[in-house]
Scaffold this motif. Structure first.
Motif, PDB file in Angstrom:
ATOM      1  N   PHE A 169       0.816  -1.211   0.000  1.00  0.00           N
ATOM      2  CA  PHE A 169       0.000   0.000   0.000  1.00  0.00           C
ATOM      3  C   PHE A 169       0.855   1.269   0.000  1.00  0.00           C
ATOM      4  O   PHE A 169       0.349   2.337  -0.366  1.00  0.00           O
ATOM      5  CB  PHE A 169      -0.952  -0.012   1.197  1.00  0.00           C
ATOM      6  CG  PHE A 169      -2.069  -1.010   1.045  1.00  0.00           C
ATOM      7  CD1 PHE A 169      -3.234  -0.678   0.367  1.00  0.00           C
ATOM      8  CD2 PHE A 169      -1.951  -2.285   1.560  1.00  0.00           C
ATOM      9  CE1 PHE A 169      -4.256  -1.601   0.211  1.00  0.00           C
ATOM     10  CE2 PHE A 169      -2.964  -3.221   1.416  1.00  0.00           C
ATOM     11  CZ  PHE A 169      -4.124  -2.884   0.729  1.00  0.00           C
ATOM     12  N   GLY A 170       2.108   1.172   0.400  1.00  0.00           N
ATOM     13  CA  GLY A 170       3.003   2.314   0.289  1.00  0.00           C
ATOM     14  C   GLY A 170       3.758   2.265  -1.029  1.00  0.00           C
ATOM     15  O   GLY A 170       4.988   2.434  -1.064  1.00  0.00           O
TER      16      GLY A 170
ATOM     17  N   ASN B  90       3.043   2.396  -5.734  1.00  0.00           N
ATOM     18  CA  ASN B  90       2.221   2.971  -6.808  1.00  0.00           C
ATOM     19  C   ASN B  90       1.235   1.952  -7.377  1.00  0.00           C
ATOM     20  O   ASN B  90       0.849   2.042  -8.529  1.00  0.00           O
ATOM     21  CB  ASN B  90       3.118   3.511  -7.921  1.00  0.00           C
ATOM     22  CG  ASN B  90       4.012   2.421  -8.506  1.00  0.00           C
ATOM     23  OD1 ASN B  90       4.032   1.281  -8.033  1.00  0.00           O
ATOM     24  ND2 ASN B  90       4.760   2.769  -9.542  1.00  0.00           N
ATOM     25  N   VAL B  91       0.835   0.970  -6.554  1.00  0.00           N
ATOM     26  CA  VAL B  91      -0.113  -0.045  -7.022  1.00  0.00           C
ATOM     27  C   VAL B  91      -1.472   0.569  -7.311  1.00  0.00           C
ATOM     28  O   VAL B  91      -2.070   0.328  -8.370  1.00  0.00           O
ATOM     29  CB  VAL B  91      -0.244  -1.177  -5.977  1.00  0.00           C
ATOM     30  CG1 VAL B  91      -1.394  -2.120  -6.369  1.00  0.00           C
ATOM     31  CG2 VAL B  91       1.044  -1.956  -5.868  1.00  0.00           C
ATOM     32  N   PHE B  92      -1.990   1.386  -6.392  1.00  0.00           N
ATOM     33  CA  PHE B  92      -3.372   1.855  -6.489  1.00  0.00           C
ATOM     34  C   PHE B  92      -3.496   3.288  -6.996  1.00  0.00           C
ATOM     35  O   PHE B  92      -4.503   3.628  -7.626  1.00  0.00           O
ATOM     36  CB  PHE B  92      -4.049   1.744  -5.114  1.00  0.00           C
ATOM     37  CG  PHE B  92      -4.047   0.341  -4.568  1.00  0.00           C
ATOM     38  CD1 PHE B  92      -4.930  -0.610  -5.062  1.00  0.00           C
ATOM     39  CD2 PHE B  92      -3.161  -0.034  -3.576  1.00  0.00           C
ATOM     40  CE1 PHE B  92      -4.915  -1.906  -4.569  1.00  0.00           C
ATOM     41  CE2 PHE B  92      -3.148  -1.324  -3.078  1.00  0.00           C
ATOM     42  CZ  PHE B  92      -4.029  -2.270  -3.576  1.00  0.00           C
ATOM     43  N   VAL B  93      -2.517   4.129  -6.722  1.00  0.00           N
ATOM     44  CA  VAL B  93      -2.556   5.526  -7.179  1.00  0.00           C
ATOM     45  C   VAL B  93      -1.168   5.932  -7.645  1.00  0.00           C
ATOM     46  O   VAL B  93      -0.167   5.299  -7.300  1.00  0.00           O
ATOM     47  CB  VAL B  93      -3.036   6.482  -6.057  1.00  0.00           C
ATOM     48  CG1 VAL B  93      -4.475   6.173  -5.653  1.00  0.00           C
ATOM     49  CG2 VAL B  93      -2.113   6.393  -4.843  1.00  0.00           C
ATOM     50  N   SER B  94      -1.100   6.997  -8.410  1.00  0.00           N
ATOM     51  CA  SER B  94       0.181   7.508  -8.883  1.00  0.00           C
ATOM     52  C   SER B  94       0.981   8.098  -7.731  1.00  0.00           C
ATOM     53  O   SER B  94       0.419   8.655  -6.783  1.00  0.00           O
ATOM     54  CB  SER B  94      -0.035   8.577  -9.955  1.00  0.00           C
ATOM     55  OG  SER B  94      -0.671   8.030 -11.082  1.00  0.00           O
ATOM     56  N   THR B  95       2.276   8.008  -7.845  1.00  0.00           N
ATOM     57  CA  THR B  95       3.156   8.524  -6.791  1.00  0.00           C
ATOM     58  C   THR B  95       2.984  10.026  -6.610  1.00  0.00           C
ATOM     59  O   THR B  95       3.094  10.547  -5.486  1.00  0.00           O
ATOM     60  CB  THR B  95       4.620   8.211  -7.143  1.00  0.00           C
ATOM     61  OG1 THR B  95       4.752   6.816  -7.424  1.00  0.00           O
ATOM     62  CG2 THR B  95       5.546   8.578  -6.008  1.00  0.00           C
ATOM     63  N   GLU B  96       2.670  10.748  -7.693  1.00  0.00           N
ATOM     64  CA  GLU B  96       2.566  12.216  -7.630  1.00  0.00           C
ATOM     65  C   GLU B  96       1.432  12.677  -6.727  1.00  0.00           C
ATOM     66  O   GLU B  96       1.421  13.832  -6.280  1.00  0.00           O
ATOM     67  CB  GLU B  96       2.367  12.797  -9.027  1.00  0.00           C
ATOM     68  CG  GLU B  96       3.561  12.631  -9.956  1.00  0.00           C
ATOM     69  CD  GLU B  96       3.700  11.213 -10.485  1.00  0.00           C
ATOM     70  OE1 GLU B  96       2.722  10.431 -10.363  1.00  0.00           O
ATOM     71  OE2 GLU B  96       4.781  10.866 -11.006  1.00  0.00           O
ATOM     72  N   THR B  97       0.449  11.842  -6.445  1.00  0.00           N
ATOM     73  CA  THR B  97      -0.692  12.246  -5.623  1.00  0.00           C
ATOM     74  C   THR B  97      -0.399  12.129  -4.131  1.00  0.00           C
ATOM     75  O   THR B  97      -1.239  12.502  -3.310  1.00  0.00           O
ATOM     76  CB  THR B  97      -1.918  11.375  -5.956  1.00  0.00           C
ATOM     77  OG1 THR B  97      -1.638  10.005  -5.621  1.00  0.00           O
ATOM     78  CG2 THR B  97      -2.261  11.471  -7.434  1.00  0.00           C
ATOM     79  N   MET B  98       0.766  11.611  -3.753  1.00  0.00           N
ATOM     80  CA  MET B  98       1.090  11.356  -2.351  1.00  0.00           C
ATOM     81  C   MET B  98       1.890  12.505  -1.765  1.00  0.00           C
ATOM     82  O   MET B  98       2.520  13.283  -2.495  1.00  0.00           O
ATOM     83  CB  MET B  98       1.897  10.060  -2.236  1.00  0.00           C
ATOM     84  CG  MET B  98       1.205   8.843  -2.821  1.00  0.00           C
ATOM     85  SD  MET B  98       2.274   7.376  -2.754  1.00  0.00           S
ATOM     86  CE  MET B  98       1.276   6.202  -3.676  1.00  0.00           C
ATOM     87  N   PRO B  99       1.870  12.640  -0.427  1.00  0.00           N
ATOM     88  CA  PRO B  99       2.715  13.670   0.207  1.00  0.00           C
ATOM     89  C   PRO B  99       4.192  13.370  -0.021  1.00  0.00           C
ATOM     90  O   PRO B  99       4.595  12.224  -0.258  1.00  0.00           O
ATOM     91  CB  PRO B  99       2.340  13.557   1.692  1.00  0.00           C
ATOM     92  CG  PRO B  99       1.700  12.220   1.845  1.00  0.00           C
ATOM     93  CD  PRO B  99       1.052  11.905   0.536  1.00  0.00           C
TER      94      PRO B  99
ATOM     95  N   TRP C 292       6.891  13.141   1.858  1.00  0.00           N
ATOM     96  CA  TRP C 292       7.602  12.162   2.683  1.00  0.00           C
ATOM     97  C   TRP C 292       7.272  10.731   2.267  1.00  0.00           C
ATOM     98  O   TRP C 292       8.125   9.856   2.346  1.00  0.00           O
ATOM     99  CB  TRP C 292       7.271  12.375   4.155  1.00  0.00           C
ATOM    100  CG  TRP C 292       5.799  12.194   4.492  1.00  0.00           C
ATOM    101  CD1 TRP C 292       4.854  13.169   4.511  1.00  0.00           C
ATOM    102  CD2 TRP C 292       5.148  10.969   4.842  1.00  0.00           C
ATOM    103  NE1 TRP C 292       3.624  12.638   4.854  1.00  0.00           N
ATOM    104  CE2 TRP C 292       3.787  11.286   5.067  1.00  0.00           C
ATOM    105  CE3 TRP C 292       5.570   9.650   4.998  1.00  0.00           C
ATOM    106  CZ2 TRP C 292       2.840  10.328   5.434  1.00  0.00           C
ATOM    107  CZ3 TRP C 292       4.638   8.690   5.359  1.00  0.00           C
ATOM    108  CH2 TRP C 292       3.291   9.018   5.579  1.00  0.00           C
ATOM    109  N   LEU C 293       6.025  10.511   1.808  1.00  0.00           N
ATOM    110  CA  LEU C 293       5.650   9.165   1.373  1.00  0.00           C
ATOM    111  C   LEU C 293       6.225   8.863  -0.010  1.00  0.00           C
ATOM    112  O   LEU C 293       6.585   7.707  -0.299  1.00  0.00           O
ATOM    113  CB  LEU C 293       4.128   9.028   1.356  1.00  0.00           C
ATOM    114  CG  LEU C 293       3.572   7.644   1.011  1.00  0.00           C
ATOM    115  CD1 LEU C 293       4.135   6.567   1.939  1.00  0.00           C
ATOM    116  CD2 LEU C 293       2.044   7.653   1.088  1.00  0.00           C
ATOM    117  N   GLN C 294       6.317   9.896  -0.862  1.00  0.00           N
ATOM    118  CA  GLN C 294       6.903   9.684  -2.184  1.00  0.00           C
ATOM    119  C   GLN C 294       8.337   9.175  -2.077  1.00  0.00           C
ATOM    120  O   GLN C 294       8.779   8.351  -2.888  1.00  0.00           O
ATOM    121  CB  GLN C 294       6.874  10.992  -2.986  1.00  0.00           C
ATOM    122  CG  GLN C 294       5.490  11.418  -3.436  1.00  0.00           C
ATOM    123  CD  GLN C 294       5.530  12.634  -4.338  1.00  0.00           C
ATOM    124  OE1 GLN C 294       6.508  12.859  -5.048  1.00  0.00           O
ATOM    125  NE2 GLN C 294       4.462  13.422  -4.324  1.00  0.00           N
ATOM    126  N   ALA C 295       9.074   9.654  -1.063  1.00  0.00           N
ATOM    127  CA  ALA C 295      10.452   9.214  -0.892  1.00  0.00           C
ATOM    128  C   ALA C 295      10.520   7.713  -0.637  1.00  0.00           C
ATOM    129  O   ALA C 295      11.428   7.029  -1.129  1.00  0.00           O
ATOM    130  CB  ALA C 295      11.096   9.981   0.259  1.00  0.00           C
TER     131      ALA C 295
END
Length: 272
Positions: A202-203, A205-214, A216-219
Motif C-alpha cells: 500500500f506504500g 504505486n499499485v493503487f494511485v500515482s506517486t505524484e498524488t502522495m505527500p 515524505w511518502l513519495q520518498a
C-alpha cells in the motif's frame, strides 16, 4: 558336493547389486509434485491465488475506480491490474513459509531425513511447486481482467511481465522461507509476513500515482521494490517505458537473493 563349471560361470543375482539413488533434480520434482497433489486435494489452499485476486480487482475497480480515476473505471482498470499483479504475487509467497513450517511441525521432515534423498530436495521442491501457484495467479488475474475490459498493448509484453513477476516472486519468497524456519507456528509466519507486505503493497504505486502522495511518502514509494516491479510490469503490458524500472527490479531481486537465500538455507539446515 562339487561345484560344476556351469554354476561357477553363472552371474550373481540382481538382488546383490548396489542400488542407485535418483538425481537431485528428480528428487526435487517428485517432492514438488507431492506439494501440488496436496494442494489439489485441499483446493481452499488456492484461495489466495484464485478468489482473492478477483475480489481485489473487482473491489478496487468498481468501488473505488470511479472516485480515483475521475469516473472512468475502464481507465483505472488499465492502471490497476498490472499493479495488483505485483502486490498479489508478493502476498502469495506467504504460503511457502507457512507450508514448510507446518510440515516441520507435523514431523514430515523427520520422514524425509530417513529417505535416501538430498537434504535440500524438500526445500527446492517446495519452491518449484510455489512457482505453479504464481502462474495460476497470473493466469486468473489476466483472464478475469480481460473479461472486465483490460486491453494489453501486446502479448509479448504480457509474457515478459509474467517472467519478471514470477522471477521477483521467487526471490521474494526466500523471505517467507526464512521466516517460516525461525518462528514456531504457521500462524506466526502469516502474521509476520503480512506486517512486512502490507506497507510495501500500500506504500507503493499499485493503487494511485506517486505524484498524488505527500512528499515524505513519495520518498519511500520511489525506493520500494514493489513500486519498481509494478512500474516495469505496467510498461510491459501497456507499452510504456520499462528500462530503468526493470534494472531496479533486477537489482532488488539480486539483493533479496544475496541476503535472504543464505539466511533461509542456514535456518533450514538448523530446523529441518
Amino acid at each position: 558336493m562339487t561345484t560344476t563349471l556351469t554354476e561357477r560361470a553363472m552371474p550373481l543375482p540382481a538382488a546383490t547389486t548396489t542400488p542407485t539413488t535418483s538425481s537431485f533434480w528428480r528428487q526435487a520434482v517428485v517432492l514438488a509434485r507431492r506439494s501440488l497433489i496436496k494442494t489439489w486435494r485441499t483446493p481452499e489452499a488456492l484461495i489466495d491465488v484464485t478468489l482473492q485476486p478477483i475480489i481485489f480487482l473487482a473491489l478496487f475497480t468498481y468501488v473505488f475506480g470511479g472516485a480515483i480515476a475521475g469516473g472512468s473505471q475502464e481507465d483505472y482498470l488499465q492502471f490497476l491490474l498490472p499493479g495488483l499483479l505485483g502486490q498479489t504475487i508478493a502476498m502469495a509467497s506467504v504460503s511457502l513459509g507457512q507450508n514448510l513450517n507446518a510440515d516441520i511441525e507435523k514431523g514430515v521432515f523427520d520422514r524425509f531425513r530417513s529417505l535416501p534423498i538430498a537434504r535440500s530436495a524438500p526445500l527446492v521442491g517446495a519452491v518449484m511447486a510455489d512457482l505453479v501457484r504464481y502462474l495460476i495467479l497470473f493466469t486468473v488475474m489476466v483472464g478475469v481482467g480481460m473479461l472486465m475490459g483490460f486491453d494489453p498493448a501486446s502479448w509479448t509484453g504480457v509474457l515478459g511481465a509474467l517472467v519478471l513477476a514470477m522471477g521477483f516472486a521467487l526471490c521474494f519468497g526466500w523471505i517467507s522461507v526464512y521466516i517460516g524456519m525461525i518462528v514456531r507456528t504457521p500462524g506466526a509466519v502469516q502474521g509476520i509476513m503480512f506486517l512486512l507486505i502490507f506497507p510495501l503493497a500500500f506504500g507503493s504505486n499499485v493503487f494511485v500515482s506517486t505524484e498524488t502522495m505527500p512528499g515524505w511518502l513519495q520518498a519511500f514509494v520511489t525506493v520500494n521494490p514493489i513500486s519498481h516491479l509494478v512500474s516495469a510490469v505496467r510498461g510491459m503490458m501497456l507499452g510504456g517505458p520499462v528500462g530503468n524500472n526493470v534494472v531496479w527490479t533486477l537489482a532488488w531481486m539480486a539483493g533479496l537473493l544475496a541476503v535472504f537465500l543464505p539466511l533461509a538455507v542456514r535456518a533450514y539446515r538448523k530446523r529441518a
